[in-house]
Design an enzyme around this catalytic site. Structure first.
Site, PDB file in Angstrom:
ATOM      1  CG  HIS A 136      39.869  80.762  54.512  1.00  0.00           C
ATOM      2  ND1 HIS A 136      41.162  80.630  55.484  1.00  0.00           N
ATOM      3  CD2 HIS A 136      39.196  80.849  54.831  1.00  0.00           C
ATOM      4  CE1 HIS A 136      40.623  82.097  55.909  1.00  0.00           C
ATOM      5  NE2 HIS A 136      39.485  81.992  56.351  1.00  0.00           N
ATOM      6  CB  CYS A 137      43.249  75.605  55.795  1.00  0.00           C
ATOM      7  SG  CYS A 137      44.714  75.312  53.462  1.00  0.00           S
ATOM      8  CB  ALA A 138      47.849  79.146  54.268  1.00  0.00           C
ATOM      9  CB  THR A 139      47.344  78.079  50.082  1.00  0.00           C
ATOM     10  OG1 THR A 139      47.514  76.302  50.458  1.00  0.00           O
ATOM     11  CG2 THR A 139      49.233  79.108  50.728  1.00  0.00           C
ATOM     12  NE  ARG A 140      46.037  72.850  50.424  1.00  0.00           N
ATOM     13  CZ  ARG A 140      46.556  71.777  50.574  1.00  0.00           C
ATOM     14  NH1 ARG A 140      45.546  70.947  51.090  1.00  0.00           N
ATOM     15  NH2 ARG A 140      47.651  71.407  51.026  1.00  0.00           N
TER      16      ARG A 140
END
Length: 476
Positions: A25-29
């Protein structure tokens, strides 16, 4: 929200657990690599509770949950499926996509994990900017001038803010070496070597060279300058690849009883020597030239160049290539810290793009009839204003197409204004309304006008599309 049900729905509609190769995952996805890309259902995934958008790019299924929620969803996935996000099978996968897509994914894999540290440092730098900036609260005086007793607090904030940028090679060395399949701690050690206090600080190189005080090592008939790599990006990325490659080769050919002793020793020594003797100076100069070239586009072409960059910024985000800008921004910010002038033009333009997405979403909220899209538009519009655009961009604007056109036109207009007024950032942070603290204080007014232009133009253009494209009004 039932996170357990959410994650089980995500797995089911992604083709089942056997179709999932890895999850990160990243900051939003939530980012999912699939074994068979034909087996996931975009329509069903979009109906899962909390999902704000679904798209497939760079060989990954990317599901937008938004900041904060995505970490909870990923944590639930790890708990339910006993996965740490690494490969779920031992099958070696061939890289997907063309060379550019693979390069972008590589940069994303390196920089996404360290973005929180960079953003934290950037926001602290922005706070310091407010404390020391003259004329914000009183003419010709800074907050520090008005209240000298906060000098120690300001000094501490400045130290905390600079640390992630000064020691950036350590963060990148860890992340990049891990990405290239080497020992991450050896990568961190290489980063530490590049910023060792014994070396001439990179920020003081010009002054030290003018005074003839650059020490050298005389090795094998070579005079190797002892200059550090504070704030640099390109040398540590390339040399992390070299380090990982040397380490993996030595692991294969070294007898097992010597492996733990000689492999780390030789890997670090060989890579360190090559860095200081050959590749480091070349790559440092290449990174500086790249940053100077992009700065020329902004400064040399003026509002035209800035407008073009603003027009294409959101499409670049769709491809994921915006992660490559982090490397360039760090060079520009580090240079601004060292010289006291200049800064990053990328961050202000990113702010124009983000609020333009919000302006388009607010137009959708005002005109569209579908209740679900209205609900998504209200939440994602606020999020975009604060710097997180994925829910607005992928969940609403791209979905309806025409609002996205309105957003990039608004971004171009706001960015052209910034180019006309040479607005620059001296720190990183949240690109949007909070971006003020990252901008030079004397340019706050111009930055604020740019935000208003971006929001207004994107809203009005999107409104025009609603008046002329009747299918938009009843879209679902």
């Amino acid at each position: 929200m039932d996170l357990n049900k959410v994650i089980k729905d995500v797995v089911e509609f992604s083709g089942g657990k056997e179709n999932i190769h890895s999850v990160t995952h990243c900051a939003t996805r939530l980012r999912i690599e699939l074994n068979d890309e034909e087996k996931y259902s975009r329509e069903k995934l979009e109906e899962v509770d909390g999902v704000k958008g679904v798209f497939f790019t760079n060989g990954q299924l990317q599901i937008i949950f938004g900041s904060g929620l995505v970490q909870q969803v990923y944590g639930e996935y790890s708990k339910v499926y006993s996965s740490d996000g690494q490969q779920t099978n031992n099958e070696k996968r061939e890289p997907k996509g063309n060379a550019v897509q693979r390069f972008v994914k590589m940069l994303s894999d390196i920089f996404v994990p360290i973005i929180p540290a960079i953003v934290a440092g950037g926001l602290l730098m922005g706070i310091n900017n407010v404390l020391v900036g003259k004329g914000i609260f009183k003419e010709n005086l800074s907050l520090l001038d008005m209240y000298p007793n906060i000098a120690s607090v300001a000094d501490l904030i400045n130290l905390l803010a600079n640390a992630p940028f000064v020691f950036l090679p350590v963060l990148i060395g860890f992340s990049a070496t891990k990405r290239f399949g080497g020992n991450a701690y050896l990568g961190a050690a290489l980063g530490m070597i590049l910023v060792h206090p014994q070396l001439v600080n990179a920020y003081a190189e010009v002054a030290a060279r003018a005074e003839g005080k650059i020490p050298v090592w005389e090795i094998f008939g070579m005079s190797i300058e002892q200059i550090g790599y504070q704030g640099t990006v390109l040398p540590i990325i390339v040399m992390s690849f070299v380090l990982a490659s040397i380490e993996k080769y030595l692991r294969r050919v070294t007898p097992i009883y010597l492996d733990n002793l000689t492999t780390p020793l030789l890997s670090l020594f060989i890579t360190g020597f090559i860095t200081f003797a050959v590749t480091g100076p070349i790559l440092r100069e290449a990174g500086n030239l790249l940053a100077d070239g992009l700065s020329w586009v902004y400064n040399g072409l003026g509002f035209v160049g800035a407008g073009i960059f603003g027009l294409f910024y959101a499409p670049i985000v769709i491809t994921g290539m915006h992660h490559s800008f982090v490397a360039i921004e760090n060079v520009l910010i580090a240079d601004a810290i060292a010289k006291g002038v200049g800064g990053s033009f990328i961050f202000p333009i990113a702010s124009m793009s983000n609020v333009a997405q919000a302006g388009a979403v607010f137009a959708v909220l005002f005109f569209i009839k579908d209740a679900k899209i209205k609900s998504l538009a209200s939440a994602s519009g606020i999020s975009a204003m604060l710097g997180i655009t994925e829910p607005a961009m992928f969940g609403v604007n791209l979905r309806l197409k025409y609002p996205f056109y309105g957003a990039i036109i608004g971004s171009a207009a706001g960015s052209a204004w910034l180019g006309l007024n040479k607005v620059l950032a001296v720190a990183l942070g949240a690109a949007g309304l909070p971006g003020f603290i990252s901008i030079r204080t004397e340019q706050w007014f111009s930055f604020g006008i740019g935000l208003l232009i971006s929001i207004t133009v994107s809203f009005l253009v999107t409104a025009y599309f609603f008046k002329t494209k009747k299918e938009l009004m009843n879209a679902k």
